[in-house]
Enzyme design. Sequence first.
Site, PDB file in Angstrom:
ATOM      1  N   ASN A 718      -5.233  -4.374   7.411  1.00 25.74           N
ATOM      2  CA  ASN A 718      -4.136  -4.093   6.492  1.00 25.74           C
ATOM      3  C   ASN A 718      -4.606  -3.515   5.158  1.00 25.74           C
ATOM      4  O   ASN A 718      -3.787  -3.253   4.285  1.00 25.74           O
ATOM      5  CB  ASN A 718      -3.322  -5.362   6.224  1.00 25.74           C
ATOM      6  CG  ASN A 718      -2.639  -5.886   7.471  1.00 25.74           C
ATOM      7  OD1 ASN A 718      -3.302  -6.421   8.352  1.00 25.74           O
ATOM      8  ND2 ASN A 718      -1.341  -5.726   7.564  1.00 25.74           N
ATOM      9  N   TYR A 720      -6.785  -0.347   3.979  1.00 22.64           N
ATOM     10  CA  TYR A 720      -7.442   0.875   4.434  1.00 22.64           C
ATOM     11  C   TYR A 720      -8.488   1.331   3.421  1.00 22.64           C
ATOM     12  O   TYR A 720      -8.429   1.010   2.225  1.00 22.64           O
ATOM     13  CB  TYR A 720      -6.402   1.981   4.647  1.00 22.64           C
ATOM     14  CG  TYR A 720      -5.586   1.801   5.910  1.00 22.64           C
ATOM     15  CD1 TYR A 720      -5.779   2.630   7.011  1.00 22.64           C
ATOM     16  CD2 TYR A 720      -4.639   0.789   6.007  1.00 22.64           C
ATOM     17  CE1 TYR A 720      -5.022   2.474   8.175  1.00 22.64           C
ATOM     18  CE2 TYR A 720      -3.897   0.608   7.159  1.00 22.64           C
ATOM     19  CZ  TYR A 720      -4.085   1.453   8.239  1.00 22.64           C
ATOM     20  OH  TYR A 720      -3.350   1.278   9.384  1.00 22.64           O
ATOM     21  N   VAL A 725      -2.310  -0.345   1.277  1.00 23.92           N
ATOM     22  CA  VAL A 725      -2.093  -1.760   1.581  1.00 23.92           C
ATOM     23  C   VAL A 725      -0.939  -1.859   2.562  1.00 23.92           C
ATOM     24  O   VAL A 725       0.194  -1.502   2.244  1.00 23.92           O
ATOM     25  CB  VAL A 725      -1.772  -2.574   0.311  1.00 23.92           C
ATOM     26  CG1 VAL A 725      -1.525  -4.033   0.667  1.00 23.92           C
ATOM     27  CG2 VAL A 725      -2.891  -2.444  -0.706  1.00 23.92           C
ATOM     28  N   CYS A 726      -1.224  -2.322   3.773  1.00 19.54           N
ATOM     29  CA  CYS A 726      -0.188  -2.462   4.791  1.00 19.54           C
ATOM     30  C   CYS A 726       0.475  -3.831   4.652  1.00 19.54           C
ATOM     31  O   CYS A 726      -0.132  -4.859   4.943  1.00 19.54           O
ATOM     32  CB  CYS A 726      -0.797  -2.321   6.187  1.00 19.54           C
ATOM     33  SG  CYS A 726      -0.784  -0.635   6.790  1.00 19.54           S
ATOM     34  N   LEU A 727       1.708  -3.821   4.223  1.00 21.14           N
ATOM     35  CA  LEU A 727       2.435  -5.058   4.005  1.00 21.14           C
ATOM     36  C   LEU A 727       3.922  -4.753   4.169  1.00 21.14           C
ATOM     37  O   LEU A 727       4.449  -3.852   3.511  1.00 21.14           O
ATOM     38  CB  LEU A 727       2.145  -5.586   2.592  1.00 21.14           C
ATOM     39  CG  LEU A 727       2.510  -7.031   2.278  1.00 21.14           C
ATOM     40  CD1 LEU A 727       1.661  -8.006   3.070  1.00 21.14           C
ATOM     41  CD2 LEU A 727       2.347  -7.297   0.790  1.00 21.14           C
TER      42      LEU A 727
END
Length: 872
Positions: A718, A720, A725-727
């Site tokens: 999450n 990279y 920011v993967c959320l």
Amino acid sequence: MSESEIAQLIEMGATRAQARAALKQYKDVMQAAERIFDGAFDNVKDDDGDVEMSAPAAAKKAGPSHTSHDSDDEGDEDAEDEDMYEGDDDDAESFVDYDSDAFEDTIDKANGVPDVDPYAGIFFSKDRREEVIEIEEEPETYTPLDTGESVKLLSQGQWMRGCPEKGEQGFLFSLYSQFTESEFSCPHECGAKIQRNKGDFFALYPEFSTYINRLRRVVRSRCQRCHAEVCLACREPISPEKSAATNETLFHCADLQGIILGVGLTMLEQAFVTQSEDQADSADDVSRTNKRRKTDKESSKGDGVFGFVKKSKGGGGIGYAGDQKEDNTGQLEAQALQKEKDAKLGSFLSSLREFLPNLHRKAGGQASDYLVHPTALAHLRRRFNHICSTLLRNDSLADMSDRSILYFELLNWLETISNHEALASMMAMPIMVVASVKSVNTVKSTGKGGAIRERTIIYEGSSSPRELLEGLAIQARAAIKGLESTKVQETVSEELTEEQKRMTIDSKGKEPAQAPVLSDENQKLLDFCQRILATIHAIDRSLREVKGDAFVDRLHASLPRLTTSTEDMAKYRVDTSTTDEMTRKIYMDWVTKARFEYCDLSIPSEEDDGQPPHYKFYFDAEARMLINSDIPKRSLAIAKELAILTTNLPVAWDSSILLKVDETRVDIIKALIIGPEGTPYQNGCFLFDIFLGPSYNQAPPSVKYMTTNGGKYRFNPNLYADGKVCLSLLGTWSGPGWVAGRSTLLQVLISIQSMILCEEPYLNEPGWANDGGSAQSKAYSANVRRMVVKTAMLGNLKNPPEPFGDIIRTHFRLKAKSISAQLDDWLVKDDGRQTSGDGAHGAKDSSSNNGFQKDVKDLKELFEKLQTDETL
């Protein structure tokens, strides 16, 4: 003297001879008890030759005795103003006299050096513990003849609840026992007996006004024989002058004051608890309708500090629930009901405040204002403080502003308390709160299904009222700073024309341009914040007047602060002799102060071209575009957000979140998250740039991950390498997302801390979510550990990113011993593979070194240098 009075003193610990001797000299039982506790009758022995009673240990330690009682009137006043709080006998910080004037008696006459801390009984440690035995009794009932309706009476156990033995408990017991006597002799010595009913004083009516009105009618009585008017509370005659002054009826004596405050605060506490329980039930109903994630809290004795939430297993999709529409059914009705309850509670507080000792009444001070009953402080500390601390621990400034009718009255109480010398010390004393119930014993059965129970309660110290106010002040200042961001910053981008210059000249002498007009909601919050700061200023001014500069200076030294300069950080040091427990305490003291700070994030420019400044910030371009924006809803959202963040960022030995906010652009934020214990990210420093954009908080903030080793390392599925920011909460991942107007930046930060920086990051990838404990997951974590040491530890120490240089160095300096042990463990767990920047586990190559051991060695060498060279 009567046998009942002697019995009271004996039950309080005096011998019969001491009780008789004290009552001969002092007519009042309470005053006699006070002098016995002071040791004035230690030399009196029983007729049968029993040894003399030893003075209480704490009283002996106190050093100073009360002012000489050559004059009874003067003695009464001095005695009443003394605070008799006393802790456990084995507590190193036992009772001493609160009155600063008594400090003169603690001077060593030989060298003029104080031998006792005059404020030890006030500024005692929050680590203090008290073991209190409390009695639960079957309540009595009372039926007034004029109403015929039965009401419960305040039992002795309730009356004395929360007070430790000796000092406070003795005064409370004496006053309650005094009113259990159904008759007493006429003070004019005519031989008649005057009747009184305990129920008139201790009845717990549904309304405080009912209690006061009845008490006003019955508190004075006429002797049937000599027809003199007598106060049923203090049993003293009423002079003809005072008899005519009906407004003084309930202010006649200290005894009546102690009763009214005790009963009134008990009724207030019951009303407050009932309201709180109703709110909790309502919250449970809402939570069943609107599924919202709740963050765990680490509250060190209720000091309002969140603890991080450890997530042992990752999952597919990270974030809070929120993509569904909220069900707001009944919300307006609930708010209206809340306002109605707050108005009722505020009115109760206002009515009861009239009976607080107050030398600044409009009509002038009354008798009870000057002769304050010793139980007044006990009631305030044990009952009012419970309400005060609960309300002031509210971490939502917006909620407090909405409930201003209640909070304004609370501030009025604190101002009144700080204005009186006999009560002002309470502002600095840690509030004792229930920590645990040690034991419960049934003493005896009442025979009617009820039982008398004896409970041993452990009380622990927590923040003082003034300390809680300081936390509120920090929030208020932050909110004001957020609201001020609406002010347009004027810039000159081009040279003025001749016409413009002429208009500028013509406008001289005219009224200046008006400041931007705030919206009603923004103005309401601003007014509330300014009222808070004004009240705190008034309280400190009053404390200086009644307690002195030394008292206030010591108080201020103990208050929480946010900003920490380089010099401040240098004070936090550990060495080889520092215990692990002390190291943790030092670290927590530091990180609590360092968690939130304003600073200048702009890039200095040598040319003054009138253009907006640039910022050391990923979202510099977006921030510069909003330099002259005026978006009231956004400003209000940011103000509320900052108020929460200042005192509620999670800080702990295991993991913390720290923020730096630009001092002029509060929408520009940098965050540092210290990796949680038990994860591959443990003790690493991870930086994020955060921008609260033009649509905040209708839309989520923009977040960029900055600890990437120059875009080479992907620390998590999450996180990279390019900083994404993967959320789901940010809208960068599928799943429940941001709830407009409800979700917060604090939720985003805690999500990253607890759900991305987790124990098994491999599982955060949906396709691998079921591979917990697999060889692939272990290899992924080992790879993350190598990247953390190289970049989030070693890299950040060698080249500390602005503006967290001091923070990072202090973190590693204070935890060097702990982190060194952690690194040794990580070396043992390392699988020897080469580090893979994309997060995949590299192929094993036993013939070459992966560099991990060297990174650990270099990091430990830097730890050693940190102990002596702050700048490395």
